[in-house]
Design a protein around this motif. Sequence first.
Motif, PDB file in Angstrom:
ATOM      1  N   GLY A   3       0.830  -1.209   0.000  1.00  0.00           N
ATOM      2  CA  GLY A   3       0.000   0.000   0.000  1.00  0.00           C
ATOM      3  C   GLY A   3       0.855   1.244   0.000  1.00  0.00           C
ATOM      4  N   ASP A   4       1.955   1.234   0.761  1.00  0.00           N
ATOM      5  CA  ASP A   4       2.873   2.373   0.773  1.00  0.00           C
ATOM      6  C   ASP A   4       3.483   2.597  -0.600  1.00  0.00           C
ATOM      7  OD1 ASP A   4       2.412   2.721   3.463  1.00  0.00           O
ATOM      8  OD2 ASP A   4       4.279   1.758   4.098  1.00  0.00           O
ATOM      9  N   ARG A   5       3.917   1.512  -1.223  1.00  0.00           N
ATOM     10  CA  ARG A   5       4.526   1.608  -2.552  1.00  0.00           C
ATOM     11  C   ARG A   5       3.490   2.089  -3.564  1.00  0.00           C
ATOM     12  NH1 ARG A   5       6.810  -3.510  -3.462  1.00  0.00           N
ATOM     13  NH2 ARG A   5       8.429  -2.837  -2.055  1.00  0.00           N
ATOM     14  N   GLU A   6       2.282   1.571  -3.460  1.00  0.00           N
ATOM     15  CA  GLU A   6       1.214   1.991  -4.377  1.00  0.00           C
ATOM     16  C   GLU A   6       0.890   3.477  -4.201  1.00  0.00           C
ATOM     17  OE1 GLU A   6      -3.520   1.251  -4.921  1.00  0.00           O
ATOM     18  OE2 GLU A   6      -2.287  -0.520  -4.511  1.00  0.00           O
ATOM     19  N   ASN A   7       0.811   3.930  -2.954  1.00  0.00           N
ATOM     20  CA  ASN A   7       0.549   5.353  -2.699  1.00  0.00           C
ATOM     21  C   ASN A   7       1.677   6.223  -3.238  1.00  0.00           C
ATOM     22  OD1 ASN A   7      -1.935   4.961  -1.490  1.00  0.00           O
ATOM     23  ND2 ASN A   7      -1.078   4.835   0.565  1.00  0.00           N
ATOM     24  N   ALA A   8       2.923   5.798  -3.020  1.00  0.00           N
ATOM     25  CA  ALA A   8       4.072   6.560  -3.515  1.00  0.00           C
ATOM     26  C   ALA A   8       4.044   6.633  -5.041  1.00  0.00           C
ATOM     27  CB  ALA A   8       5.376   5.947  -3.027  1.00  0.00           C
ATOM     28  N   THR A   9       3.683   5.543  -5.688  1.00  0.00           N
ATOM     29  CA  THR A   9       3.589   5.522  -7.151  1.00  0.00           C
ATOM     30  C   THR A   9       2.477   6.446  -7.625  1.00  0.00           C
ATOM     31  OG1 THR A   9       4.450   3.280  -7.256  1.00  0.00           O
ATOM     32  CG2 THR A   9       3.196   4.050  -9.169  1.00  0.00           C
ATOM     33  N   GLU A  25      -4.757  14.283  -1.723  1.00  0.00           N
ATOM     34  CA  GLU A  25      -5.406  13.083  -1.176  1.00  0.00           C
ATOM     35  C   GLU A  25      -4.406  12.115  -0.544  1.00  0.00           C
ATOM     36  OE1 GLU A  25      -7.455   9.094  -3.066  1.00  0.00           O
ATOM     37  OE2 GLU A  25      -7.647  10.976  -4.179  1.00  0.00           O
ATOM     38  N   LEU A  26      -3.224  12.009  -1.123  1.00  0.00           N
ATOM     39  CA  LEU A  26      -2.313  10.927  -0.736  1.00  0.00           C
ATOM     40  C   LEU A  26      -1.041  11.331  -0.007  1.00  0.00           C
ATOM     41  CD1 LEU A  26      -2.529   8.789  -3.977  1.00  0.00           C
ATOM     42  CD2 LEU A  26      -3.644   8.338  -1.793  1.00  0.00           C
ATOM     43  N   ALA A  33      10.173   9.871   4.672  1.00  0.00           N
ATOM     44  CA  ALA A  33      11.157   9.865   3.580  1.00  0.00           C
ATOM     45  C   ALA A  33      10.468   9.968   2.225  1.00  0.00           C
ATOM     46  CB  ALA A  33      12.019   8.611   3.643  1.00  0.00           C
ATOM     47  N   GLN A  34       9.362   9.248   2.048  1.00  0.00           N
ATOM     48  CA  GLN A  34       8.627   9.313   0.788  1.00  0.00           C
ATOM     49  C   GLN A  34       8.028  10.705   0.583  1.00  0.00           C
ATOM     50  OE1 GLN A  34       5.903   6.099   1.609  1.00  0.00           O
ATOM     51  NE2 GLN A  34       6.893   4.769   0.108  1.00  0.00           N
ATOM     52  N   ARG A  35       7.522  11.297   1.656  1.00  0.00           N
ATOM     53  CA  ARG A  35       6.933  12.637   1.587  1.00  0.00           C
ATOM     54  C   ARG A  35       8.001  13.662   1.194  1.00  0.00           C
ATOM     55  NH1 ARG A  35       3.979  11.934   5.630  1.00  0.00           N
ATOM     56  NH2 ARG A  35       5.466  12.563   7.210  1.00  0.00           N
ATOM     57  N   GLU A  36       9.178  13.558   1.820  1.00  0.00           N
ATOM     58  CA  GLU A  36      10.282  14.470   1.495  1.00  0.00           C
ATOM     59  C   GLU A  36      10.669  14.340   0.031  1.00  0.00           C
ATOM     60  OE1 GLU A  36      14.963  14.543   2.460  1.00  0.00           O
ATOM     61  OE2 GLU A  36      13.684  14.688   4.232  1.00  0.00           O
ATOM     62  N   HIS A  37      10.759  13.107  -0.450  1.00  0.00           N
ATOM     63  CA  HIS A  37      11.120  12.894  -1.846  1.00  0.00           C
ATOM     64  C   HIS A  37      10.038  13.453  -2.774  1.00  0.00           C
ATOM     65  CE1 HIS A  37      13.050  11.193  -5.330  1.00  0.00           C
ATOM     66  NE2 HIS A  37      11.871  10.716  -5.696  1.00  0.00           N
TER      67      HIS A  37
END
Length: 184
Positions: A3-9, A25-26, A33-37
């Motif tokens: 789910g994390d990977r799907e949200n990041a994608t 939304e996401l 780390a994903q948010r920063e990126h």
Amino acid sequence: MDGDRENATRVALAIEADDPSVLEELLHLLDAAQREHAIWYVAAIGSCACLRWLVEGNGIDLAARYDGQTLLEAACDDDHLEAVRLLLGWGATLAGTPLHCAVRRSSEEIVRLLVEAGAWVDQGYPGSPTALAFARRRKLKELEAAVLAAGATAMTGQGVDGGDGRPGPGTKFVRKRKARGGSG
């Protein structure tokens, strides 16, 4: 984890489509780390609608480093003129190395905007090349002339604080992202 990977994608695709509604939304579902990126990626690809949403709607810190760069450095590093204009208009910090990012990209218009905004022309990480050094090394005569006209004298960095004697944000530069076109 999937789910994390799907949200990041989905966030990356929304940024590439310049669609802030999906970002809104996401973004909060991503880990830090994903948010920063994702925030860095918005500026790095010049996603202006998403950038507006982040800055105007969410108060993103324009002096902070995201994935090793300020948003202005990311926009300059990837030659996104409109994103640079927006960031400068919002008062983005000139600390760091946005000017030599723009020179490396041979972007005369971005160099002109940064100089007009008051970029410190001798800024650079101590011992590293300045905008003047990049321009000379790459034989970019117009850019060399522009930074010389703005008062550049140093070939190696004198610091990244903007020339006012105060430490700039995150003067330690650590690039976390993978090299473009590389693997691993």
